[in-house]
Write a protein that holds these residues in place. Sequence first.
Motif, mmCIF file in Angstrom:
data_model
loop_
_atom_site.group_PDB
_atom_site.id
_atom_site.type_symbol
_atom_site.label_atom_id
_atom_site.label_comp_id
_atom_site.label_asym_id
_atom_site.label_seq_id
_atom_site.Cartn_x
_atom_site.Cartn_y
_atom_site.Cartn_z
ATOM 1 N N GLY A 181 -83.680 -113.226 -30.240
ATOM 2 C CA GLY A 181 -83.326 -112.945 -31.622
ATOM 3 C C GLY A 181 -82.161 -111.980 -31.766
ATOM 4 O O GLY A 181 -81.986 -111.352 -32.813
ATOM 5 N N TRP A 182 -81.347 -111.865 -30.706
ATOM 6 C CA TRP A 182 -80.212 -110.955 -30.755
ATOM 7 C C TRP A 182 -79.089 -111.493 -31.636
ATOM 8 O O TRP A 182 -78.829 -112.700 -31.677
ATOM 9 N N GLU A 183 -78.424 -110.584 -32.314
ATOM 10 C CA GLU A 183 -77.126 -110.836 -32.925
ATOM 11 C C GLU A 183 -76.108 -110.033 -32.125
ATOM 12 O O GLU A 183 -76.475 -109.205 -31.284
ATOM 13 N N PHE A 184 -74.835 -110.246 -32.374
ATOM 14 C CA PHE A 184 -73.825 -109.608 -31.536
ATOM 15 C C PHE A 184 -72.707 -109.002 -32.373
ATOM 16 O O PHE A 184 -72.321 -109.545 -33.413
ATOM 17 N N ARG A 185 -72.225 -107.862 -31.876
ATOM 18 C CA ARG A 185 -71.055 -107.226 -32.477
ATOM 19 C C ARG A 185 -70.073 -106.862 -31.364
ATOM 20 O O ARG A 185 -70.476 -106.617 -30.222
ATOM 21 N N ARG A 186 -68.831 -106.827 -31.711
ATOM 22 C CA ARG A 186 -67.789 -106.571 -30.716
ATOM 23 C C ARG A 186 -67.902 -105.161 -30.155
ATOM 24 O O ARG A 186 -68.147 -104.193 -30.872
ATOM 25 N N GLY A 187 -67.727 -105.052 -28.833
ATOM 26 C CA GLY A 187 -67.750 -103.768 -28.166
ATOM 27 C C GLY A 187 -66.375 -103.407 -27.632
ATOM 28 O O GLY A 187 -65.406 -104.156 -27.807
ATOM 29 N N PRO A 188 -66.261 -102.243 -26.973
ATOM 30 C CA PRO A 188 -64.973 -101.831 -26.409
ATOM 31 C C PRO A 188 -64.553 -102.759 -25.288
ATOM 32 O O PRO A 188 -65.382 -103.402 -24.647
ATOM 33 N N ARG A 189 -63.264 -102.827 -25.001
ATOM 34 C CA ARG A 189 -62.759 -103.756 -23.999
ATOM 35 C C ARG A 189 -61.987 -103.053 -22.880
ATOM 36 O O ARG A 189 -60.837 -103.395 -22.608
#
Length: 271
Positions: A45-53
């Motif tokens: 049930g995870w959603e995702f958000r952008r992390g550092p690169r």
Amino acid sequence: MTEARGPAGPNGTTHAWHPPGTPCWASLMVHGMAATQEFYGALFGWEFRRGPRPLGRYARAVLNDREVAGIGLLPPDRQLSAAWTPYFASDDVDATAESVRSCGGTVAVGPLDAAEAGRLAIVSDPMGAVFGVWQAAGHLGRGLTGVPGTPAWNDLFTYDAAGVAKFYRTVFASGGEPVVDDDPDDVVLRIEGRPVAGIHGAGAVLPRDRGPHWMTYFQVEDVDRAAERVAALGGHVVRSGGVTAVGRAVTVADPEGALFAVVSRSDQPLG
């Protein structure tokens, strides 16, 4: 100093700070980001958000508006296997990395800055098991445990449990000395008296194609249903059944072959 934790309840336990030496994050490096996010999103049930690169494309998995794990893209020009890596908290990742070297381990990546999130290193112990070290800044690590879809525990499978436990005791001594239980092949690491991880000596039984490795456990409501769901989503069961420090677990692999375990936690909070 103890870990800053919010109240436990139906919405889990929130974490504000992780003492040095405690597992604080789990990160998965894969070749196919979109397919992997689809798999774990459907499973947990995870959603995702952008992390550092700092090392390329990276996303943070979110559950109940709390970040619980990360998924990154492997370099396309390197033949590396997909794998989950636990990260241990540190107040000074540079000093911890130097301690890893002086104790016979290897520093593979870093230390380096992950934008404003913090500072990290990827290292291995003297037996070759890979783990990460995280010095928090803007990102404190996992923000939630105690509910399905969140990290529940970490185990190290290695050749010599008692021997490698000395390495972790020394490297993370600033967080409180880990304690070795009576059985030299079944070690529990403790920080400030609280169990945080296990070390199991498998000796010659350890598969040669895997070698010493850390295993991340994720909490689920029912391990058998979760294992069936893994298979339906394109993964497979590696080892069925087994009682761990946090409950009954099943070892599985995702579609790219990354190992992890699903566990139905007991009432005693260990992770």
